[in-house]
Write an enzyme that holds these catalytic residues in place. Sequence first.
Site, mmCIF file in Angstrom:
data_model
loop_
_atom_site.group_PDB
_atom_site.id
_atom_site.type_symbol
_atom_site.label_atom_id
_atom_site.label_comp_id
_atom_site.label_asym_id
_atom_site.label_seq_id
_atom_site.Cartn_x
_atom_site.Cartn_y
_atom_site.Cartn_z
ATOM 1 N N HIS A 52 -17.215 18.880 17.310
ATOM 2 C CA HIS A 52 -16.912 20.117 16.585
ATOM 3 C C HIS A 52 -15.686 19.940 15.692
ATOM 4 O O HIS A 52 -14.932 20.878 15.460
ATOM 5 C CB HIS A 52 -16.739 21.304 17.557
ATOM 6 N N GLY A 54 -34.929 16.890 20.666
ATOM 7 C CA GLY A 54 -34.329 18.066 21.297
ATOM 8 C C GLY A 54 -33.303 17.760 22.370
ATOM 9 O O GLY A 54 -32.990 18.624 23.187
ATOM 10 N N GLY A 66 -30.207 16.474 21.581
ATOM 11 C CA GLY A 66 -28.883 16.423 20.973
ATOM 12 C C GLY A 66 -28.501 15.041 20.474
ATOM 13 O O GLY A 66 -27.327 14.744 20.311
ATOM 14 N N LEU A 67 -29.496 14.185 20.226
ATOM 15 C CA LEU A 67 -29.196 12.859 19.682
ATOM 16 C C LEU A 67 -29.569 12.766 18.195
ATOM 17 O O LEU A 67 -29.781 11.689 17.664
ATOM 18 C CB LEU A 67 -29.908 11.762 20.476
ATOM 19 N N SER A 107 -33.320 14.968 14.089
ATOM 20 C CA SER A 107 -33.595 15.516 12.756
ATOM 21 C C SER A 107 -32.860 14.723 11.672
ATOM 22 O O SER A 107 -33.425 14.454 10.613
ATOM 23 C CB SER A 107 -33.259 17.002 12.684
ATOM 24 N N ASP A 140 -23.858 13.965 11.766
ATOM 25 C CA ASP A 140 -25.119 13.364 12.217
ATOM 26 C C ASP A 140 -25.759 12.530 11.108
ATOM 27 O O ASP A 140 -26.248 11.421 11.337
ATOM 28 C CB ASP A 140 -26.100 14.454 12.674
ATOM 29 N N TYR A 159 -22.981 28.028 17.809
ATOM 30 C CA TYR A 159 -22.441 27.071 16.831
ATOM 31 C C TYR A 159 -21.881 27.829 15.625
ATOM 32 O O TYR A 159 -20.766 27.572 15.180
ATOM 33 C CB TYR A 159 -23.554 26.123 16.405
HETATM 34 C C1 GLA Z 1 -24.139 19.178 15.794
HETATM 35 C C2 GLA Z 1 -23.933 19.246 14.283
HETATM 36 C C3 GLA Z 1 -22.818 18.296 13.850
HETATM 37 C C4 GLA Z 1 -21.552 18.517 14.667
HETATM 38 C C5 GLA Z 1 -21.862 18.559 16.167
HETATM 39 C C6 GLA Z 1 -20.670 18.947 17.004
HETATM 40 O O1 GLA Z 1 -24.616 17.923 16.162
HETATM 41 O O2 GLA Z 1 -25.130 18.899 13.616
HETATM 42 O O3 GLA Z 1 -22.567 18.459 12.479
HETATM 43 O O4 GLA Z 1 -20.889 19.680 14.271
HETATM 44 O O5 GLA Z 1 -22.915 19.465 16.466
HETATM 45 O O6 GLA Z 1 -19.678 17.961 16.937
#
Ligand code: GLA
Length: 378
Positions: free
Chosen positions: A43, A127, A129-130, A133, A177, A226
């Site tokens: 974040h 899905g 968190g890796l 997308s 990402d 978020y």
């Molecule tokens: C997601 C968002 C990123 C980043 C993280 C948190 O993965 O796509 O841009 O903000 O959360 O670090």
Amino acid sequence: MAKPASHSDEHQREAGMDAATFFGAQPFTVQSAPGRVNLLGEHTDYNDGFMLPVATPQSTTVSVALNNNPEFEIYSATLGSAVAFGQDDKAPEGFAQYIEGCIRLLQQRAIEIPPLRMHVTSNVPLGSGLSSSAALEVATLRAMRALLGFELDDRSLALIAQQSEIQYAGVNCGIMDQMASSLADSEHMLFLDARTLATRLLPIPADSELIVIDSGMPRTLAASAYNVRRAECEAAARELGVQALRDVAAVDDVERLAPPLRERARHVVSENLRVLEAAEGVDAARFGELMNASHASLRDDYEVSIPELDELCDLLRAANGVHGARLTGAGFGGAVVALCRTGAAAAAGAAVVERFNAGASGRSAALLLPITTDTRTQ
Ligand code: GLA
């Protein structure tokens, strides 16, 4: 390319029709891009800050050829799903929106994109968190760049991928990402400055390896929370009179804010300092401490953890050979990452998954990777 982490990943990649069958006699261009695991700096990207992601050994592959029909025809072998849309149509909701976004954004830069046929396959866990997308967006852009020969460097490509996610998939994400997918590899940490987009590949601490566990917990709150966190950070920066929280030098400077902005800002400022310390080059034990501190800050000050992620991190820290553990990605579910002594990761991960899943009914945590010295050298 490193080997897939498990047989189920292998299965996922091979689920549908392969590219050779899809294209028949027609030659096609193939490009891949990885997902990412963030080691430190969560974040911080939308606060113009710093982070240290690593590319996953798993990747998404996009194969592309010109289409004789006046349509974009897209097939995901992983999802077993085929869609088509015309030059003036919108893509149907789902994975094709990320691809459509990439096409439209290139067209807006006056790059001519003729009708194409695309075949997509991936073993990046979806899905969890890796950043599956980002992997899809970057692989799509790489494949079109390779086929059509337009000039676009890897940073521009990441920025277009991010805009595709924001404008076409409706996710108000930062740049981490897509930059990681476009510029990182799985042998190094990518030190990334989100303000300047400067990057440096740094060694993962010596004698260590990584483990990633998917908690199996759905990330239902992730998108709404978020956006709330982003707005809180912007409000905190305004109150402190800085362009972004990146510009706050010392953690004490946030103390004059009222809750919850004080806590949100404290996380971001302290997290940036942790990344900067780690990027100076610390040993694995210190890096692990920084990861533990990051998790505590995400849990207590940023409030994006959930009890199951805390429990997984506690179990990991208690396991043999683990230096430190934290949630990775946006939080509210998804995955945790741990830094382990070389040779310890696989056993620690398997033991933690077993104990966690035995702790309550309906749990389905799974080992997504060790990034071991084996996979790093392949
Ligand atoms: C997601 C968002 C990123 C980043 C993280 C948190 O993965 O796509 O841009 O903000 O959360 O670090």
